[in-house]
Structure formats: C-alpha cells, structure tokens
Design a protein around this motif. Structure first.
Motif, mmCIF file in Angstrom:
data_model
loop_
_atom_site.group_PDB
_atom_site.id
_atom_site.type_symbol
_atom_site.label_atom_id
_atom_site.label_comp_id
_atom_site.label_asym_id
_atom_site.label_seq_id
_atom_site.Cartn_x
_atom_site.Cartn_y
_atom_site.Cartn_z
ATOM 1 N N PHE A 146 0.892 -1.281 -0.047
ATOM 2 C CA PHE A 146 0.019 -0.084 0.061
ATOM 3 C C PHE A 146 0.964 1.121 0.026
ATOM 4 C CE2 PHE A 146 -4.200 -1.827 0.407
ATOM 5 C CZ PHE A 146 -3.846 -3.009 1.173
ATOM 6 N N SER A 147 0.521 2.049 -0.856
ATOM 7 C CA SER A 147 1.332 3.395 -0.923
ATOM 8 C C SER A 147 0.359 4.445 -1.169
ATOM 9 C CB SER A 147 2.408 3.352 -1.923
ATOM 10 O OG SER A 147 2.034 3.192 -3.287
ATOM 11 N N GLY A 148 0.671 5.706 -0.678
ATOM 12 C CA GLY A 148 -0.110 6.792 -0.945
ATOM 13 C C GLY A 148 0.834 8.103 -1.572
ATOM 14 N N SER A 149 0.095 8.678 -2.330
ATOM 15 C CA SER A 149 0.869 9.676 -3.161
ATOM 16 C C SER A 149 -0.116 11.034 -3.445
ATOM 17 C CB SER A 149 1.555 9.284 -4.309
ATOM 18 O OG SER A 149 0.316 8.855 -5.376
ATOM 19 N N GLY A 150 0.438 12.075 -3.921
ATOM 20 C CA GLY A 150 -0.539 13.143 -4.348
ATOM 21 C C GLY A 150 -0.129 14.313 -3.439
ATOM 22 N N SER A 151 -0.672 15.522 -3.786
ATOM 23 C CA SER A 151 -0.509 16.693 -2.709
ATOM 24 C C SER A 151 -1.462 17.629 -3.307
ATOM 25 C CB SER A 151 0.915 17.325 -3.176
ATOM 26 O OG SER A 151 1.079 18.323 -2.336
ATOM 27 N N GLY A 152 -1.947 18.653 -2.189
ATOM 28 C CA GLY A 152 -2.826 19.472 -2.660
ATOM 29 C C GLY A 152 -4.395 19.100 -2.784
ATOM 30 N N THR A 153 -4.752 18.997 -3.830
ATOM 31 C CA THR A 153 -6.140 18.420 -3.948
ATOM 32 C C THR A 153 -6.527 17.062 -4.437
ATOM 33 O OG1 THR A 153 -6.514 19.551 -6.073
ATOM 34 C CG2 THR A 153 -7.079 20.906 -4.320
ATOM 35 N N ASP A 154 -5.357 16.473 -5.199
ATOM 36 C CA ASP A 154 -5.594 15.107 -5.642
ATOM 37 C C ASP A 154 -4.604 14.268 -5.148
ATOM 38 O OD1 ASP A 154 -6.164 17.357 -8.312
ATOM 39 O OD2 ASP A 154 -7.371 15.439 -8.170
ATOM 40 N N PHE A 155 -5.163 13.094 -4.710
ATOM 41 C CA PHE A 155 -4.581 12.077 -4.206
ATOM 42 C C PHE A 155 -4.875 10.648 -4.704
ATOM 43 C CE2 PHE A 155 -2.903 14.691 -0.929
ATOM 44 C CZ PHE A 155 -3.763 15.821 -0.858
ATOM 45 N N THR A 156 -3.672 9.666 -4.372
ATOM 46 C CA THR A 156 -4.129 8.216 -4.894
ATOM 47 C C THR A 156 -3.502 7.522 -4.146
ATOM 48 O OG1 THR A 156 -3.536 9.195 -7.283
ATOM 49 C CG2 THR A 156 -3.052 6.758 -6.796
ATOM 50 N N LEU A 157 -4.412 6.283 -3.673
ATOM 51 C CA LEU A 157 -3.678 5.168 -2.975
ATOM 52 C C LEU A 157 -3.742 4.081 -4.278
ATOM 53 C CD1 LEU A 157 -3.653 3.684 -0.228
ATOM 54 C CD2 LEU A 157 -6.023 2.961 -0.787
ATOM 55 N N THR A 158 -2.287 3.433 -4.096
ATOM 56 C CA THR A 158 -2.025 2.222 -4.933
ATOM 57 C C THR A 158 -1.884 1.147 -4.032
ATOM 58 O OG1 THR A 158 -0.928 3.843 -6.380
ATOM 59 C CG2 THR A 158 -0.238 1.658 -6.474
ATOM 60 N N ILE A 159 -2.395 -0.013 -4.552
ATOM 61 C CA ILE A 159 -2.134 -1.266 -4.173
ATOM 62 C C ILE A 159 -1.232 -2.141 -5.152
ATOM 63 C CG2 ILE A 159 -3.065 -3.610 -3.228
ATOM 64 C CD1 ILE A 159 -5.529 -2.121 -2.746
ATOM 65 N N SER A 160 -0.023 -2.516 -4.946
ATOM 66 C CA SER A 160 1.050 -2.653 -5.899
ATOM 67 C C SER A 160 0.767 -4.155 -6.511
ATOM 68 C CB SER A 160 2.387 -2.431 -5.623
ATOM 69 O OG SER A 160 2.509 -3.611 -4.209
ATOM 70 N N SER A 161 0.425 -4.937 -5.737
ATOM 71 C CA SER A 161 0.121 -6.360 -6.292
ATOM 72 C C SER A 161 -1.206 -6.786 -5.465
ATOM 73 C CB SER A 161 1.315 -7.184 -6.072
ATOM 74 O OG SER A 161 1.302 -8.480 -6.385
ATOM 75 N N LEU A 162 -2.256 -6.794 -5.930
ATOM 76 C CA LEU A 162 -3.479 -7.116 -5.234
ATOM 77 C C LEU A 162 -3.429 -8.560 -4.583
ATOM 78 C CD1 LEU A 162 -6.353 -5.702 -4.543
ATOM 79 C CD2 LEU A 162 -7.069 -7.362 -6.210
ATOM 80 N N GLN A 163 -3.736 -8.731 -3.348
ATOM 81 C CA GLN A 163 -4.026 -10.128 -2.753
ATOM 82 C C GLN A 163 -5.315 -10.304 -2.318
ATOM 83 O OE1 GLN A 163 -0.973 -11.872 -2.495
ATOM 84 N NE2 GLN A 163 -0.288 -10.310 -3.931
ATOM 85 N N ALA A 164 -5.711 -11.350 -1.939
ATOM 86 C CA ALA A 164 -7.228 -11.720 -1.917
ATOM 87 C C ALA A 164 -7.689 -11.088 -0.683
ATOM 88 C CB ALA A 164 -7.274 -13.394 -1.628
ATOM 89 N N GLU A 165 -6.760 -11.002 0.345
ATOM 90 C CA GLU A 165 -7.122 -10.141 1.802
ATOM 91 C C GLU A 165 -7.434 -8.725 1.526
ATOM 92 O OE1 GLU A 165 -4.194 -11.985 1.087
ATOM 93 O OE2 GLU A 165 -2.683 -10.939 2.133
ATOM 94 N N ASP A 166 -7.090 -7.840 0.317
ATOM 95 C CA ASP A 166 -7.170 -6.732 0.061
ATOM 96 C C ASP A 166 -8.597 -6.500 -0.399
ATOM 97 O OD1 ASP A 166 -3.889 -6.517 -1.290
ATOM 98 O OD2 ASP A 166 -4.482 -6.411 0.522
ATOM 99 N N VAL A 167 -9.277 -7.367 -0.661
ATOM 100 C CA VAL A 167 -10.844 -6.936 -0.918
ATOM 101 C C VAL A 167 -11.445 -6.236 0.124
ATOM 102 C CG1 VAL A 167 -12.956 -7.994 -1.330
ATOM 103 C CG2 VAL A 167 -11.039 -8.873 -2.347
ATOM 104 N N ALA A 168 -11.924 -4.956 -0.082
ATOM 105 C CA ALA A 168 -12.286 -4.237 0.870
ATOM 106 C C ALA A 168 -13.131 -2.820 0.121
ATOM 107 C CB ALA A 168 -11.211 -3.652 1.949
#
Lengths: 122, 113
Positions: B68-90
């Motif tokens: 899990f990684s977060g990026s962005g600044s100001g008004t625009d942000f992104t959450l990235t899951i680099s390699s989806l696993q079954a336990e990431d269903v949410a």
C-alpha cells in the motif's frame, strides 16, 4: 494493545434517547482526542463528534448538533455518546475511535472499535 | 465543509495486479506552515471496522503492508495497491483532517476480477 469496546446500541422509537458507551484499554485514555463516527449499513462513513483529550473542546456534526452530547469518565476509561431526540436518519453503526490530534477538532483516526448498531424505527 | 470525491466507485483487479484509487478534495489539503498534506486512507474489509492505512498522504500506518502506498498533494491524491492480494478485497476511504469537520470520501470498493 489498544482496544475500544462499544455498547448500548439497540432498537428505539423516534424521539427517544439512547446512551452509547465505549470502554477503552491499552493506552492513556486521558491523553487522546476521542471521536464517534457512524456508518449506515452498506453506506459510507460520517463523522459525528469529537471530545478533545483535555475535555476543553467538543464539536459536533451539524446533523446531530443540539441532540447528541459526547463526554467521558476518566476513572472508568469510558467514552459516552448521549443521543436525544433520535430520528430515523440516525440509524447506523456507531464507532468509537481514537484520534491523533493535528489541530483543534481535527486529526486522523488510528484505532476503531467494532461498533454498536443503533436502529431508530417506529 | 470540504467535499472529498473518490473515483472509481468500484474496481475489479486481477490477483497480483495493481489497483489505483483516486481522491479529490474541494480544498487544498497542503498546509503551508508544515508542508504536510492532511489526508488519510482507511481500509474496511467486509464485516470489520475501518483500519488506518495511510496518514499525511503517504505515511503507512503501523503494521501496514508495503503493498500500500499513498501519493499526491494539494487536492489530488492516490492510493495504490501494488500487487492485489485476496485479503485486500475491501472498501477504501479517504479522509481529510485539514479542516473541521473532518470529512470522508464516499468509498471505493475493490474486488478480485
């Protein structure tokens, strides 16, 4: 470890009152802001209220202001939410949440309880 | 109040693939005094309460996987899951804590394709 356990939920009629409790353990309860956040089942999150760590400040969402009161008993490590004049739109799971303060009435939420369901229905 | 808008509402990703969730704020969340973005991300798996994933837009919470990684600044942000696993269903939520009241995005549901 940090544990937050809510209780007090149930089914009530519109216009009545209910008091939720949250027993905290595993951390210095008096040193943290505490929040209530609610969630209609299947829907998103709505912040409800905050009590600052020193009890000097509390703040409420417009939707509950004047009807709900947040308080705590330090001696019992317990947070409360007194909910008066309940409405059908107050139906939700209510979470007790520890906050990391980043300003007055603000912060991110680092530990959540399991929640207690409040259903307001005639 | 600051309005937080997430996109998409839902996405289906194959196991091992990347998932990207966007969050836009109606107000600049970068506080000039400390140069920090007042944004957090939470994960809510089925039947569970939300869990803090990211705060200060890019700092992982305690015990959070480095997938899990977060990026962005100001008004625009992104959450990235680099390699989806079954336990990431949410369902994933962003939250701003720049202004009172704190507000959440509407959530993004991540499923396995």
């Amino acid at each position: 470890q940090v544990v937050l356990v809510e209780s007090g939920g149930g089914v009530v009629r519109p216009g009545t009152a209910l008091r939720l409790s949250c027993v905290a353990s595993g951390f210095a309860f008096s040193a943290y802001d505490m929040h209530w956040v609610r969630q209609v089942p299947g829907k998103g999150l709505e912040w409800v209220a905050i009590l600052s760590y020193d009890e000097r400040n509390n703040f409420y969402a417009d939707s509950v202001h004047g009807r709900f009161t947040i308080s705590r008993d330090i001696s019992k490590n317990t947070l409360f939410l007194q909910m008066d004049s309940l409405r059908t739109e107050d139906t939700a799971v209510y979470y007790c949440v520890r906050g990391i303060a980043t300003g007055i009435y603000r912060g991110y939420l680092d530990h959540w309880g399991e929640g207690t369901l409040v259903a307001v229905s005639s | 109040d600051i309005v937080m808008t997430q996109s998409p509402d839902s996405l289906a990703v194959s196991l091992g693939e990347r998932a990207t969730i966007n969050c836009r704020s109606s107000h600049n969340l970068l506080y000039s005094v400390d140069n920090k973005n007042y944004l957090a991300w939470y994960q809510q798996t089925p039947g569970q309460p939300p869990k803090l994933l990211i705060y200060w837009a890019s700092t992982r919470g305690s015990g959070v996987s480095d997938r899990f990684s977060g990026s962005g600044s100001g008004t625009d942000f992104t959450l990235t899951i680099s390699s989806l696993q079954a336990e990431d269903v949410a369902v994933y939520y962003c939250q701003q804590y720049h202004s009172t009241p704190v507000t959440f995005g509407g959530g993004t549901k991540v499923e396995i394709q």
